[in-house]
Scaffold this motif. Structure first.
Motif, short mmCIF file in Angstrom:
data_model
loop_
_atom_site.label_atom_id
_atom_site.label_comp_id
_atom_site.label_asym_id
_atom_site.label_seq_id
_atom_site.Cartn_x
_atom_site.Cartn_y
_atom_site.Cartn_z
N VAL A 1 0.84 -1.21 0.00
CA VAL A 1 0.00 0.00 0.00
C VAL A 1 0.87 1.25 0.00
O VAL A 1 0.46 2.30 -0.48
CB VAL A 1 -1.00 0.04 1.19
N VAL A 2 2.07 1.11 0.54
CA VAL A 2 2.96 2.27 0.61
C VAL A 2 3.51 2.60 -0.78
O VAL A 2 3.56 3.75 -1.20
CB VAL A 2 4.12 1.99 1.60
N TYR B 1 1.22 4.46 -3.32
CA TYR B 1 0.95 5.82 -2.86
C TYR B 1 2.12 6.75 -3.13
O TYR B 1 1.95 7.84 -3.66
CB TYR B 1 0.62 5.79 -1.36
N TYR B 2 3.31 6.31 -2.78
CA TYR B 2 4.47 7.19 -2.92
C TYR B 2 5.07 7.19 -4.32
O TYR B 2 5.48 8.21 -4.83
CB TYR B 2 5.55 6.82 -1.91
N PHE C 1 -4.83 5.17 -1.75
CA PHE C 1 -4.24 4.44 -0.63
C PHE C 1 -3.78 5.37 0.50
O PHE C 1 -3.23 4.93 1.49
CB PHE C 1 -3.05 3.60 -1.11
N THR D 1 -1.97 4.02 4.07
CA THR D 1 -0.51 3.83 4.15
C THR D 1 -0.06 3.76 5.60
O THR D 1 0.77 2.92 5.96
CB THR D 1 0.25 4.98 3.45
N GLY E 1 -0.64 0.43 6.92
CA GLY E 1 0.37 -0.51 6.42
C GLY E 1 1.66 -0.39 7.21
O GLY E 1 2.29 -1.38 7.56
N GLU E 2 2.02 0.83 7.51
CA GLU E 2 3.27 1.05 8.25
C GLU E 2 3.15 0.55 9.69
O GLU E 2 4.08 -0.06 10.23
CB GLU E 2 3.64 2.54 8.22
N ASN F 1 9.61 2.55 9.66
CA ASN F 1 8.15 2.55 9.76
C ASN F 1 7.66 3.36 10.94
O ASN F 1 6.61 4.00 10.89
CB ASN F 1 7.61 1.13 9.81
N CYS G 1 8.03 7.06 9.67
CA CYS G 1 7.05 7.45 8.66
C CYS G 1 5.64 7.46 9.23
O CYS G 1 4.90 8.44 9.09
CB CYS G 1 7.10 6.49 7.46
N ALA H 1 10.24 7.59 3.73
CA ALA H 1 9.16 6.83 3.10
C ALA H 1 9.66 6.14 1.84
O ALA H 1 9.40 4.95 1.62
CB ALA H 1 7.99 7.75 2.78
#
Ligand code: SF4
Ligand code: SF4
Ligand code: SF4
Lengths: 274, 389
Positions: free
Chosen positions: B69-70, B73-74, B81, B85, B88-89, B140, B143, B165
Motif C-alpha cells: 500500500v505504501v 501511494y508514494y 491508498f 498507508t 500498512g506502516e 516505519n 514514517c 518513506a
C-alpha cells in the motif's frame, strides 16, 4: 611415538592454540618441499589454496574398524569422556561428537541398487569434517564458530548465542545443541556427565558444540584421542594434508579414499579408506 | 495523541484484556523456558528450528506486505491508498516486533544477543537480517508517526519524512529477500536450496500482508466510522489475488523441478510434506494433513477472489481472506521451515511436534504483536475520524 611425529603434533598444537599460521615452524618440516600435489590445499579461513600452511586432516580406515569390532565404540566413548559430552539417555536432547552411521546415511548420494553386502553391514565413524570451506563458519553471525589457521573449525562457547544457524548450515549433521543444562542430573539423580574431566570445560545450556579435533591435546603434543585409541591397529591416521611427506599425504596419494558429500564444495578434511 | 489509545468501547477493552491474558501466559511459559533451556520445546538435534523461527519467517512477510500500500501511494501517487498507508506502516511495526521477539525466544543464550553487533560478521546472513529488520522497524516508526502526528495537528507532514518513506520501499523488499537468503544459501538442505526462494517469499508476503490489512480494515469499517473506501478495497483485492497466483505458480515450479528431474534430494522433502515418507515400517507424515489442507484452501481462496460477487460483499470476502491468510501461514509458518529439516543431512527422518509451552509462548508473542497493532490502529482511526468530522 617417534620423535618427529611428536614434534609435528606439538607444533600443530601450538599453532592451534595460538591460532596463527606457522609457515616458519613448518618450513623446517617441509624443507622447502612444497609441491602442488595436495588438492585443495589451504590453511584455513576459506583462503585460496596455500600449501605453505598446515591443514590438519584424518583418514579413517573403515575396514579396520569393521575388523576390530568394538573399537569404534571405544573411540566414541573415549572422545565423549574426555570432552565431558553429556548423556541424557534420549534422542531429543542428544549430544554427540563422534558416532557411527550406516553407509547409506554417511554417504547418502552413493546409494545404489545391489550394493556390496559387506558394505551394507559396515558402520562408519562420522564427526565434524573440519571442512576447508565450512558453511557453518559462513553462517555464524558472531564468529563463535571460526576456522583456525591450521584448518581446525573451532568453537567459542562463551560467544555462541545459540541461534543454531550453524546447525542448519552444516551438511553433515555434525553439530549438537545443549537443549538443557549438561551439568545437571536426570530425574532419578544420575548426573548427565558421569565423570567430569576437570581438564576440559563443561558447557552451559544454550550453546552449540562439536568435535574440535582435540585442539587441547594437540597443544600438549598429543594426537587426537580417537586416533590414540585406534593407534594399536592404525585405524585412524592424523596429520598435515599439506605436507607431502606426511603419512596421511602418502596414504591419500597411494590409496583410494572417499569423502562425504564432496559435490557440495565444502572440502572435508576427513577421508575414508574403504 | 497517545491518549486516544486509552478511551475505547467495551469491545475494545475486552479485546485488550484477552490479549493481555495471552501475553501473561506467554511470559510465564517463557520464564520456564529460560530456566530450563530450549529443551522446553519440541526441537531436537535433527529438527533444530521449530515454530519460533517459522513464525519469524512468516511475519517478516507480513511486515514486508505493508509495502504493497505504501509503494503505489508514494511511487505512483495513487491517492486512494492515502488513508491506509499509515495502517500498512503500523502493521509492519507490529509484525517486525513479533519477528524480533521470536528470534529472541529462539536463542539459546538470549542474554548474549548483542554479540551479533559486538562481533559483526558480514559473511553471515543473520547479521544482515538483524540490520534490515531493525532498520525497517525504525523507518516505519518514523514514517507512520510523523504522518499521523501531522494529521493530528492538522498540518501537512514535514517534507524530510518523504526520504524515509521512499527508503522504506526497497527496504521492505530487502527484509524478505535477506530472510529468504537465510535458507536459500545453505548447501545440503535441498528443499531450501532454490533460487526461487526469495521471489516466492515476496509473492506470498504480498498476498498475506495485504490480506491481514484488508481484514483489519473491514473490522474497522464495521466497528468504527473509519472506511478505507471501495476503490482501495478493490485494489487491495487485486494485489492479493495476483500475488497469491504468483506464489502458487512458483510453488508449481518447485514441484516441476523436483519431480521432473527426479533427483531424490529434491523430491524427499516434498514427499514428506505432501505424501509422507516410509522409514522402515513406519510412515512419517505428521505434516501431510496441514500441507494438503493449505494447498487446497489456497487454490479455493484464489479462485473465489476472482469472482466479483465475492469481492463486492464483505460477508463473503472476510472468510476468503481468512482462508488466504491461513493457507499462506501454514505454507510458510509451518511447512517451509520444518520441511527443510526432513530428511536430515544423514537422511534420517525425525519428526517434530511443538510442546504446549512452546505453543503458548508463540501465542504470547502473537498477542503482543496484535496488542501493538491494536493500539496503533486505535490511535490512527481516532485521529482520522476526528479530522474528517
Ligand atoms: S562438518 Fe559441519 S560443522 Fe564441521 S566444519 Fe564442516 S560444516 Fe562445519
Ligand atoms: S549457534 Fe552459536 S556457533 Fe552456531 S551460528 Fe549461532 S552463534 Fe554461531
Ligand atoms: S578428534 Fe578428538 S574431538 Fe574429534 S572425534 Fe576424535 S577424539 Fe573426538
Amino acid at each position: 611415538m617417534d620423535m618427529k611425529r611428536r614434534d609435528f603434533l606439538k607444533i600443530a598444537g601450538l599453532t592451534a592454540i595460538a591460532g596463527i599460521g606457522a609457515p616458519t615452524a613448518f618450513s623446517r618440516l617441509l624443507k622447502g618441499e612444497v609441491d602442488g600435489g595436495a588438492a585443495y590445499a589451504s590453511g584455513g579461513e576459506g583462503a585460496a589454496a596455500d600449501s605453505n600452511r598446515v591443514r590438519l586432516g584424518m583418514v579413517i580406515d573403515v575396514k579396520k574398524f569393521n575388523q576390530y569390532k568394538g573399537l569404534a565404540q571405544k573411540c566414541i566413548d573415549a572422545c565423549h569422556q574426555i570432552h565431558n559430552v553429556p548423556d541424557y539417555g534420549n534422542k531429543k536432547d542428544e549430544i554427540k561428537w563422534l558416532w557411527q552411521e550406516r553407509y547409506e546415511n554417511a554417504f547418502p548420494e552413493h546409494s545404489h541398487y545391489r550394493r556390496n553386502e559387506e558394505l551394507e553391514k559396515m558402520y562408519f565413524l562420522v564427526s565434524c569434517n573440519h571442512c576447508d570451506n565450512p558453511p557453518c563458519v559462513r553462517a555464524c553471525p558472531t564468529q563463535a564458530t571460526f576456522k583456525m589457521k591450521n584448518g581446525i573449525v573451532a568453537m567459542d562457547y562463551h560467544r555462541c548465542i545459540g541461534c543454531r544457524f550453524c546447525m542448519a548450515a552444516c551438511p553433515y549433521g555434525a553439530r549438537s545443541f545443549n537443549w538443557r543444562d549438561p551439568r545437571g542430573r536426570s530425574a532419578d539423580g544420575r548426573p548427565f556427565i558421569a565423570h567430569v574431566n576437570p581438564d576440559f570445560p563443561t558447557r552451559m545450556r544454550g550453546v552449540v558444540e562439536k568435535c574440535n579435533f582435540c585442539v587441547e591435546r594437540l597443544a600438549e603434543g598429543l594426537p587426537p584421542k580417537c586416533v590414540e585409541v585406534a593407534s594399536p591397529v592404525k585405524a585412524m591416521i592424523f596429520g598435515d594434508l599439506n605436507d607431502p611427506n606426511s603419512e596421511i599425504s602418502r596414504i591419500l596419494r597411494s590409496r583410494f579414499t572417499i569423502q562425504r558429500k564432496p559435490a557440495l564444495g565444502t572440502h572435508p578434511s576427513l577421508f575414508y579408506l574403504i | 495523541m497517545l491518549e486516544k489509545a486509552l478511551k475505547g468501547s467495551k469491545t475494545y477493552w475486552t479485546w485488550i484484556a484477552v490479549l493481555l491474558g495471552f501475553i501473561t501466559v506467554g511470559v510465564i511459559c517463557y520464564i520456564q523456558q529460560f530456566n530450563y533451556g530450549l529443551g522446553y520445546t519440541g526441537m531436537s538435534r535433527d529438527v533444530s528450528w521449530g515454530v519460533y523461527i517459522a513464525q519469524f519467517t512468516f511475519l517478516v512477510g507480513v511486515a514486508a506486505g505493508g509495502v504493497m500500500v505504501v509503494l503505489p501511494y508514494y511511487l505512483h501517487d495513487y491517492k486512494t491508498f492515502g488513508r491506509i498507508t499509515v495502517l500498512g506502516e503500523f502493521l509492519a511495526i507490529g509484525a517486525v516486533t513479533m519477528c524480533l521477539m521470536f528470534i529472541l525466544a529462539d536463542l539459546g543464550q538470549p542474554m548474549r544477543a548483542l554479540n551479533v553487533l559486538l562481533h559483526p560478521t558480514p559473511n553471515s546472513m543473520l547479521f544482515y537480517d538483524m540490520i534490515v529488520l531493525n532498520g525497517y522497524l525504525f523507518l516505519n516508526i518514523i514514517c507512520g508517526w510523523v504522518v499521523l502526528h501531522s494529521e493530528y495537528k492538522g498540518a501537512p507532514p514535514p517534507k524530510w519524512y518523504k526520504i524515509f518513506a521512499y527508503l522504506s520501499i526497497p527496504w521492505a523488499f530487502s527484509i524478505h529477500t535477506v530472510t529468504a537468503f537465510l535458507y536459500a544459501g545453505l548447501p545440503g538442505r535441498d528443499f531450501w536450496l532454490t533460487a526461487v526462494m526469495a521471489p516466492r517469499f515476496l509473492a506470498s508476503a504480498f498476498a498475506a500482508g495485504p490480506s491481514l490489512l484488508l481484514l483489519i480494515a473491514i473490522i474497522l469499517k464495521r466497528n468504527t466510522k473509519f472506511d478505507i473506501g471501495e476503490v482501495a478495497q478493490n485494489k487491495l483485492c487485486t494485489i492479493i489475488t495476483y500475488a497469491a497466483v504468483t506464489n502458487l505458480f512458483l510453488v508449481g515450479c518447485e514441484f516441476f523441478t523436483a519431480y521432473y528431474s527426479n533427483i531424490p534430494g529434491h523430491m524427499l522433502t516434498l514427499d514428506y510434506l505432501f505424501w509422507g515418507i516410509k522409514e522402515g515400517t513406519e510412515v512419517k507424515n505428521n505434516l501431510v494433513p496441514f500441507m494438503r489442507f493449505s494447498m487446497i484452501l489456497n487454490i479455493i481462496a484464489i479462485i473465489l477472489m476472482f469472482l466479483p460477487q465475492v469481492r463486492k460483499d464483505d460477508s463473503k470476502l472476510v472468510p476468503v481472506l481468512i482462508a488466504m491468510f491461513v493457507s499462506l501461514w501454514i505454507d510458510k509458518g509451518v511447512g517451509l521451515v520444518l520441511g527443510g529439516f526432513v530428511p536430515t543431512p544423514l537422511e534420517h527422518i525425525t519428526e517434530y511436534t511443538p510442546t504446549l509451552g512452546e505453543i503458548l509462548i508463540t501465542l504470547g508473542v502473537w498477542a503482543t504483536g496484535f496488542l501493538i497493532i491494536t493500539l496503533l490502529f486505535k490511535i490512527t482511526v481516532d485521529v482520522k475520524v476526528m479530522r474528517e468530522n
